[in-house]
Design a protein around this motif. Structure first.
Motif, mmCIF file in Angstrom:
data_model
loop_
_atom_site.group_PDB
_atom_site.id
_atom_site.type_symbol
_atom_site.label_atom_id
_atom_site.label_comp_id
_atom_site.label_asym_id
_atom_site.label_seq_id
_atom_site.Cartn_x
_atom_site.Cartn_y
_atom_site.Cartn_z
ATOM 1 N N GLU A 57 21.466 27.497 -44.355
ATOM 2 C CA GLU A 57 22.449 27.122 -43.323
ATOM 3 C C GLU A 57 23.414 28.260 -42.995
ATOM 4 O O GLU A 57 24.189 28.177 -42.045
ATOM 5 C CB GLU A 57 23.263 25.906 -43.786
ATOM 6 C CG GLU A 57 22.501 24.592 -43.759
ATOM 7 C CD GLU A 57 21.617 24.383 -44.985
ATOM 8 O OE1 GLU A 57 21.510 25.317 -45.828
ATOM 9 O OE2 GLU A 57 21.027 23.304 -45.105
ATOM 10 N N VAL A 58 23.375 29.321 -43.805
ATOM 11 C CA VAL A 58 24.347 30.416 -43.609
ATOM 12 C C VAL A 58 23.992 31.212 -42.350
ATOM 13 O O VAL A 58 22.827 31.508 -42.091
ATOM 14 C CB VAL A 58 24.360 31.330 -44.862
ATOM 15 C CG1 VAL A 58 25.281 32.519 -44.662
ATOM 16 C CG2 VAL A 58 24.781 30.522 -46.083
ATOM 17 N N THR A 59 25.016 31.540 -41.566
ATOM 18 C CA THR A 59 24.805 32.257 -40.303
ATOM 19 C C THR A 59 25.346 33.686 -40.400
ATOM 20 O O THR A 59 26.079 34.030 -41.337
ATOM 21 C CB THR A 59 25.557 31.553 -39.153
ATOM 22 O OG1 THR A 59 26.972 31.649 -39.430
ATOM 23 C CG2 THR A 59 25.150 30.089 -39.024
ATOM 24 N N ILE A 60 25.035 34.453 -39.391
ATOM 25 C CA ILE A 60 25.542 35.834 -39.354
ATOM 26 C C ILE A 60 27.076 35.833 -39.233
ATOM 27 O O ILE A 60 27.744 36.675 -39.826
ATOM 28 C CB ILE A 60 24.852 36.640 -38.216
ATOM 29 C CG1 ILE A 60 25.037 38.140 -38.428
ATOM 30 C CG2 ILE A 60 25.311 36.221 -36.841
ATOM 31 C CD1 ILE A 60 24.163 38.739 -39.474
ATOM 32 N N GLU A 61 27.626 34.844 -38.523
ATOM 33 C CA GLU A 61 29.087 34.764 -38.387
ATOM 34 C C GLU A 61 29.740 34.475 -39.750
ATOM 35 O O GLU A 61 30.778 35.053 -40.088
ATOM 36 C CB GLU A 61 29.494 33.661 -37.383
ATOM 37 C CG GLU A 61 29.224 33.991 -35.927
ATOM 38 C CD GLU A 61 27.754 33.805 -35.521
ATOM 39 O OE1 GLU A 61 26.981 33.153 -36.279
ATOM 40 O OE2 GLU A 61 27.376 34.322 -34.451
ATOM 41 N N HIS A 62 29.118 33.577 -40.532
ATOM 42 C CA HIS A 62 29.645 33.325 -41.882
ATOM 43 C C HIS A 62 29.667 34.628 -42.680
ATOM 44 O O HIS A 62 30.643 34.944 -43.368
ATOM 45 C CB HIS A 62 28.759 32.319 -42.637
ATOM 46 C CG HIS A 62 28.749 30.931 -42.076
ATOM 47 N ND1 HIS A 62 27.640 30.115 -42.123
ATOM 48 C CD2 HIS A 62 29.717 30.212 -41.466
ATOM 49 C CE1 HIS A 62 27.918 28.943 -41.570
ATOM 50 N NE2 HIS A 62 29.183 28.981 -41.152
ATOM 51 N N MET A 63 28.556 35.379 -42.604
ATOM 52 C CA MET A 63 28.465 36.611 -43.394
ATOM 53 C C MET A 63 29.489 37.641 -42.919
ATOM 54 O O MET A 63 30.094 38.340 -43.740
ATOM 55 C CB MET A 63 27.048 37.188 -43.348
ATOM 56 C CG MET A 63 25.990 36.331 -44.031
ATOM 57 S SD MET A 63 26.381 35.849 -45.736
ATOM 58 C CE MET A 63 26.511 37.436 -46.531
ATOM 59 N N GLU A 64 29.703 37.727 -41.608
ATOM 60 C CA GLU A 64 30.723 38.672 -41.105
ATOM 61 C C GLU A 64 32.095 38.321 -41.679
ATOM 62 O O GLU A 64 32.851 39.199 -42.112
ATOM 63 C CB GLU A 64 30.793 38.594 -39.574
ATOM 64 C CG GLU A 64 29.652 39.282 -38.862
ATOM 65 C CD GLU A 64 29.770 39.150 -37.349
ATOM 66 O OE1 GLU A 64 29.721 40.171 -36.661
ATOM 67 O OE2 GLU A 64 29.893 38.014 -36.858
ATOM 68 N N TYR A 65 32.399 37.029 -41.668
ATOM 69 C CA TYR A 65 33.701 36.549 -42.156
ATOM 70 C C TYR A 65 33.887 36.935 -43.633
ATOM 71 O O TYR A 65 34.921 37.486 -44.020
ATOM 72 C CB TYR A 65 33.749 35.027 -41.962
ATOM 73 C CG TYR A 65 34.952 34.342 -42.540
ATOM 74 C CD1 TYR A 65 36.097 34.114 -41.766
ATOM 75 C CD2 TYR A 65 34.971 33.919 -43.870
ATOM 76 C CE1 TYR A 65 37.203 33.482 -42.300
ATOM 77 C CE2 TYR A 65 36.069 33.287 -44.409
ATOM 78 C CZ TYR A 65 37.185 33.070 -43.622
ATOM 79 O OH TYR A 65 38.276 32.451 -44.161
ATOM 80 N N HIS A 66 32.857 36.642 -44.441
ATOM 81 C CA HIS A 66 33.014 36.874 -45.881
ATOM 82 C C HIS A 66 32.955 38.362 -46.232
ATOM 83 O O HIS A 66 33.693 38.825 -47.099
ATOM 84 C CB HIS A 66 31.967 36.062 -46.657
ATOM 85 C CG HIS A 66 32.293 34.600 -46.647
ATOM 86 N ND1 HIS A 66 33.280 34.055 -47.431
ATOM 87 C CD2 HIS A 66 31.806 33.587 -45.897
ATOM 88 C CE1 HIS A 66 33.379 32.756 -47.181
ATOM 89 N NE2 HIS A 66 32.499 32.443 -46.255
ATOM 90 N N ILE A 67 32.091 39.107 -45.560
ATOM 91 C CA ILE A 67 32.017 40.548 -45.852
ATOM 92 C C ILE A 67 33.352 41.212 -45.489
ATOM 93 O O ILE A 67 33.867 42.047 -46.244
ATOM 94 C CB ILE A 67 30.837 41.204 -45.099
ATOM 95 C CG1 ILE A 67 29.512 40.752 -45.733
ATOM 96 C CG2 ILE A 67 30.944 42.734 -45.125
ATOM 97 C CD1 ILE A 67 28.269 41.135 -44.956
ATOM 98 N N SER A 68 33.951 40.818 -44.365
ATOM 99 C CA SER A 68 35.211 41.477 -43.995
ATOM 100 C C SER A 68 36.320 41.105 -44.983
ATOM 101 O O SER A 68 37.157 41.941 -45.328
ATOM 102 C CB SER A 68 35.594 41.185 -42.536
ATOM 103 O OG SER A 68 35.738 39.812 -42.355
ATOM 104 N N ALA A 69 36.314 39.855 -45.476
ATOM 105 C CA ALA A 69 37.328 39.464 -46.474
ATOM 106 C C ALA A 69 37.143 40.266 -47.762
ATOM 107 O O ALA A 69 38.112 40.757 -48.354
ATOM 108 C CB ALA A 69 37.219 37.969 -46.764
ATOM 109 N N VAL A 70 35.890 40.424 -48.186
ATOM 110 C CA VAL A 70 35.612 41.176 -49.425
ATOM 111 C C VAL A 70 35.986 42.646 -49.233
ATOM 112 O O VAL A 70 36.589 43.275 -50.113
ATOM 113 C CB VAL A 70 34.127 40.999 -49.836
ATOM 114 C CG1 VAL A 70 33.727 41.980 -50.929
ATOM 115 C CG2 VAL A 70 33.877 39.561 -50.286
#
Ligand code: KIV
Length: 261
Positions: A57-70
């Motif tokens: 269910e994970v999307t590219i937008e989810h990954m962008e959000y989490h990668i930028s936070a990390v």
């Protein structure tokens, strides 16, 4: 000191590579302070943080959000970002999604399975790639160990070699027999990172929520170094009790009258 892609190649046969996943800024900050050389922002975020049944269910937008936070929490740590399900189905699609995750802060991208053309295209366009074989959760129907039969072990070993040939600089081996992981580690020149794959890999990765004991389930091969879920439960209970009994917050007016503020 921030590691670069080549450092990991040199660590093979020299120094075991420790990798943790992270999804949030404060956890990334702690991992950087601890000196862990590499963070994986995995699509496990979907299961351990977002409450989905699978990583699909994970999307590219989810990954962008989490990668930028990390990245904000760990500005000096090498970050691998996961290309989520269906974002790497052909080389051009994978490249445009990979560029989004690099722009969000990833130093390299991990993708599941023997997608040779995709790996070769990303590498040719300057994006370092981490492969992933063994159990590949985006396509798996369950989380059981794989590679137990001769045929399956042969397929996984060939997959690992072909992922290396396509240009990956590192490969994650998930939930396979230790003997198979050992054979792959000896056969390939790139570092292998194991999760549920025994002790003979070039490095180990753990999902941070599993390592922290934050959740209500963790795989048998993970290790809980703490029991943070239990601490959160206790804090929430004590807080609610103190609010209900007027113990928290302290009565500032009384303190002021007593000359303490
Ligand atoms: O998504 C992830 O966190 C992973 C690890 C389990 C290796 O792929």
């Amino acid at each position: 000191m921030k590691y670069c892609t080549n450092d990991f190649l040199q660590m093979k046969n020299a120094k075991p590579i420790a990798m943790l996943t992270a999804y949030t800024c404060p956890i990334a900050r702690c991992i950087e302070q601890a000196g862990v050389p590499v963070i994986l922002v995995g699509d496990t975020v979907g299961m351990v943080e977002m409450g989905f049944e699978s990583t699909r269910e994970v999307t590219i937008e989810h990954m962008e959000y989490h990668i930028s936070a990390v990245r904000r929490g760990a500005p000096n740590t090498y970050i691998i970002g996961d290309l989520p399900n269906n974002t790497d189905t052909d080389p051009e699609k994978a490249l445009s999604n990979a560029k989004r995750l690099v722009a969000a802060g990833a130093d390299s991208l991990k993708l599941e399975g023997p997608k040779h053309e995709v790996i070769a295209h990303l590498v040719a366009c300057g994006i370092p790639v981490v492969g992933h074989t063994g159990l590949t959760p985006q396509t798996a129907t369950n989380f059981k160990k794989v590679g137990g039969t001769d045929a399956d072990a042969k397929r996984i070993k060939e997959e690992a070699s072909s992922i290396q040939r396509a240009g990956a600089f590192m490969i994650v081996l998930e939930h396979i027999p230790a003997s198979l992981a050992m054979a792959i580690t000896a056969a390939v020149e790139i570092p292998t990172i194991g999760i549920g794959a025994g002790a003979e890999c070039d490095g180990q990765v753990l999902v941070i929520n599993d390592a922290l004991g934050l959740g209500d389930y963790w795989p048998p091969f993970s290790k809980q170094y703490a029991h943070i879920g239990q601490s959160v439960l206790e804090v929430a209970k004590i807080f609610a009790k103190e609010v209900e009994s007027h113990e928290f917050p302290e009565n500032i007016l009384d303190f002021a009258r007593a000359g303490k503020h």
